[in-house]
Design a protein around this motif. Structure first.
Motif, PDB file in Angstrom:
ATOM      1  N   THR A 177       0.813  -1.218   0.000  1.00  0.00           N
ATOM      2  CA  THR A 177       0.000   0.000   0.000  1.00  0.00           C
ATOM      3  C   THR A 177       0.846   1.267   0.000  1.00  0.00           C
ATOM      4  N   GLY A 178       2.142   1.113   0.070  1.00  0.00           N
ATOM      5  CA  GLY A 178       3.046   2.254   0.122  1.00  0.00           C
ATOM      6  C   GLY A 178       4.426   1.814   0.550  1.00  0.00           C
ATOM      7  N   LEU A 179       5.167   2.748   1.115  1.00  0.00           N
ATOM      8  CA  LEU A 179       6.529   2.475   1.538  1.00  0.00           C
ATOM      9  C   LEU A 179       6.693   2.797   3.018  1.00  0.00           C
ATOM     10  N   VAL A 180       7.382   1.926   3.750  1.00  0.00           N
ATOM     11  CA  VAL A 180       7.669   2.130   5.168  1.00  0.00           C
ATOM     12  C   VAL A 180       9.180   2.223   5.332  1.00  0.00           C
ATOM     13  N   VAL A 181       9.640   3.318   5.953  1.00  0.00           N
ATOM     14  CA  VAL A 181      11.071   3.578   6.077  1.00  0.00           C
ATOM     15  C   VAL A 181      11.453   3.633   7.553  1.00  0.00           C
ATOM     16  N   PRO A 182      12.753   3.574   7.859  1.00  0.00           N
ATOM     17  CA  PRO A 182      13.171   3.705   9.262  1.00  0.00           C
ATOM     18  C   PRO A 182      12.778   5.070   9.825  1.00  0.00           C
ATOM     19  N   PRO A 183      12.500   5.143  11.123  1.00  0.00           N
ATOM     20  CA  PRO A 183      12.112   6.434  11.716  1.00  0.00           C
ATOM     21  C   PRO A 183      13.307   7.377  11.815  1.00  0.00           C
ATOM     22  N   SER A 184      13.011   8.677  11.804  1.00  0.00           N
ATOM     23  CA  SER A 184      14.028   9.721  11.985  1.00  0.00           C
ATOM     24  C   SER A 184      15.147   9.620  10.953  1.00  0.00           C
ATOM     25  N   ASP A 185      14.788   9.275   9.721  1.00  0.00           N
ATOM     26  CA  ASP A 185      15.777   9.105   8.655  1.00  0.00           C
ATOM     27  C   ASP A 185      15.343   9.930   7.434  1.00  0.00           C
ATOM     28  N   PRO A 186      15.727  11.219   7.395  1.00  0.00           N
ATOM     29  CA  PRO A 186      15.298  12.072   6.283  1.00  0.00           C
ATOM     30  C   PRO A 186      15.728  11.559   4.918  1.00  0.00           C
ATOM     31  N   GLU A 187      16.906  10.968   4.834  1.00  0.00           N
ATOM     32  CA  GLU A 187      17.393  10.472   3.548  1.00  0.00           C
ATOM     33  C   GLU A 187      16.517   9.334   3.037  1.00  0.00           C
ATOM     34  N   ALA A 188      16.145   8.418   3.933  1.00  0.00           N
ATOM     35  CA  ALA A 188      15.275   7.308   3.535  1.00  0.00           C
ATOM     36  C   ALA A 188      13.902   7.832   3.127  1.00  0.00           C
ATOM     37  N   PHE A 189      13.417   8.840   3.839  1.00  0.00           N
ATOM     38  CA  PHE A 189      12.112   9.412   3.503  1.00  0.00           C
ATOM     39  C   PHE A 189      12.178  10.112   2.145  1.00  0.00           C
ATOM     40  N   ARG A 190      13.289  10.819   1.887  1.00  0.00           N
ATOM     41  CA  ARG A 190      13.467  11.498   0.599  1.00  0.00           C
ATOM     42  C   ARG A 190      13.500  10.488  -0.535  1.00  0.00           C
ATOM     43  N   GLN A 191      14.206   9.393  -0.339  1.00  0.00           N
ATOM     44  CA  GLN A 191      14.293   8.367  -1.376  1.00  0.00           C
ATOM     45  C   GLN A 191      12.928   7.744  -1.650  1.00  0.00           C
ATOM     46  N   ALA A 192      12.128   7.569  -0.589  1.00  0.00           N
ATOM     47  CA  ALA A 192      10.781   7.011  -0.785  1.00  0.00           C
ATOM     48  C   ALA A 192       9.916   7.974  -1.593  1.00  0.00           C
TER      49      ALA A 192
END
Length: 382
Positions: free
Chosen positions: A310-325
């Motif tokens: 349904t989407g993407l789940v990334v590690p918490p407090s990780d702006p780079e991972a959120f940006r990539q998602a």
């Protein structure tokens, strides 16, 4: 069957996730023959009693606040009066004053607790409160966790597995206004054809500072809907970082929120602490068929948003991972459409208000049976 919901705030004045849950329960339970009422605190409880969209709301004066806990001396008497008149008392945890009221009034009616969240922020005060909390949870008939994820990861609920069941929070899309064509076009012109959307009260655990950091170096629009204690702080941070693609809208009408949910490309939900126990605005995105980006914090957010489905789940407090998602979804419209379709199907399967109402009605009947009562008996007043 009459049920009294007891919580410190309610949707008639406040629009947080617990208030929304109580509201949805009051609306959907009537189909199961349940008459719902709410007792809550208010800075200005005039009138003391009102009808709110088909159910009765009782309001008593809020006397003081300590560590986000509202206290009211008049609530004790009013709670005792109302509890005596109903068949089941439905508590909404956490609210330490509620536990106190339960014992001070010697409430002896069948009781249910929806366990919305662990107490995360006030660790020192939690040590003082812990004995009362456990005595309270020991005394109630049934506990509800809002997701299997939270039941599995809560150290408090681990001690009550035998009396806890999972009933996910549900929403009814019919309770959301259908935006006019004119309103939809206004938002298209104002924001553009594609944008990421966050909706929620702007609190410390929502992780919006992470979202702002993730937005650096990107140019796709990010719309933030909501107000809250750290709103101005976040706006200053966005200005300091020169984030011209981040749009703060503040509080909007229900029609505007529905329009923005409908128009959005995907939902961003960067909550990074367990205080975010479920994520109703995340569920609203799924209800509107939108893919989601959220963080893995061991709560209901990852029950709503199933990574890769349904989407993407990334590690918490990780702006780079959120940006990539965000980049992944932005660059892959086909994936966005497929994930949105699956998100809406998951909502229909697990998270409708109808399903929530039916599940609670069954639980209420089971709790009455624990006390040797039936629904027919309480309806007849015997």
């Amino acid at each position: 069957m009459r049920v009294l919901h007891f919580y410190k705030t309610y949707r008639s004045e406040s629009y947080g996730g617990i208030e929304q849950t109580i509201y949805q329960l009051c609306k959907c339970s009537s189909a199961s023959g349940i008459e719902s009422e709410v007792l809550t605190l208010s800075d200005n409880p005039d009138p003391a009693e009102l009808m709110y969209e088909g159910h009765k709301v009782h309001r008593v004066k809020l006397d003081l606040q300590i560590a986000s806990t509202g206290f009211s001396f008049t609530a004790l008497k009013r709670f005792a009066q109302l509890a005596a008149e109903v068949d089941i008392v439905h508590y909404h945890f956490p609210w330490p004053f509620m536990d106190l009221a339960h014992f001070v009034t010697r409430m002896n009616k069948p009781s249910v607790v929806t366990y919305h969240s662990d107490i995360v922020r006030y660790k020192t005060l939690l040590q003082l409160y812990r004995p009362l909390m456990h005595r309270f949870l020991d005394s109630v008939d049934a506990i509800v966790a809002t997701s299997p994820n939270y039941l599995q990861t809560s150290s408090v609920l681990a001690g009550y597995r035998d009396k806890t069941q999972v009933i996910p929070i549900g929403l009814d899309k019919d309770n959301y206004p259908a935006p006019s064509a004119t309103r939809m076009e206004e938002w298209r012109k104002r924001i553009g054809p594609r944008f990421f959307l966050f909706v929620g009260v702007i609190r410390y655990y929502k992780g919006l500072h992470i979202l702002l950091d993730a937005a650096r170096g990107t140019d796709y629009p990010i719309v933030i809907v909501g107000a809250g204690p750290i709103e101005q702080e976040l706006k200053r941070r966005a200005d300091e970082q020169g984030l011209r693609n981040v749009i703060f809208l503040g509080t909007v009408s229900d029609e505007d929120k529905a329009a923005l949910l409908q128009l959005s490309y995907a939902i961003v939900f960067p909550s990074h602490l367990r205080s975010e126990a479920f994520g109703i605005s995340l569920l609203e995105g799924a209800m509107y068929g939108k893919p989601m980006i959220s963080s893995e914090i061991g709560t209901g957010t990852s029950y709503i948003n199933n990574h890769g489905e349904t989407g993407l789940v990334v590690p918490p407090s990780d702006p780079e991972a959120f940006r990539q998602a965000m980049q992944q979804l932005w660059d892959n419209p086909g994936q966005v459409q497929a994930m949105g379709t699956r998100a809406q199907a998951r909502y229909q399967k697990l998270f409708t208000a109808r399903l929530m109402g039916e599940s609670y009605a069954t639980l209420y009947r089971d709790v009455l049976a624990m006390h040797g009562q039936t629904e027919t008996q309480v309806s007849l007043g015997t």
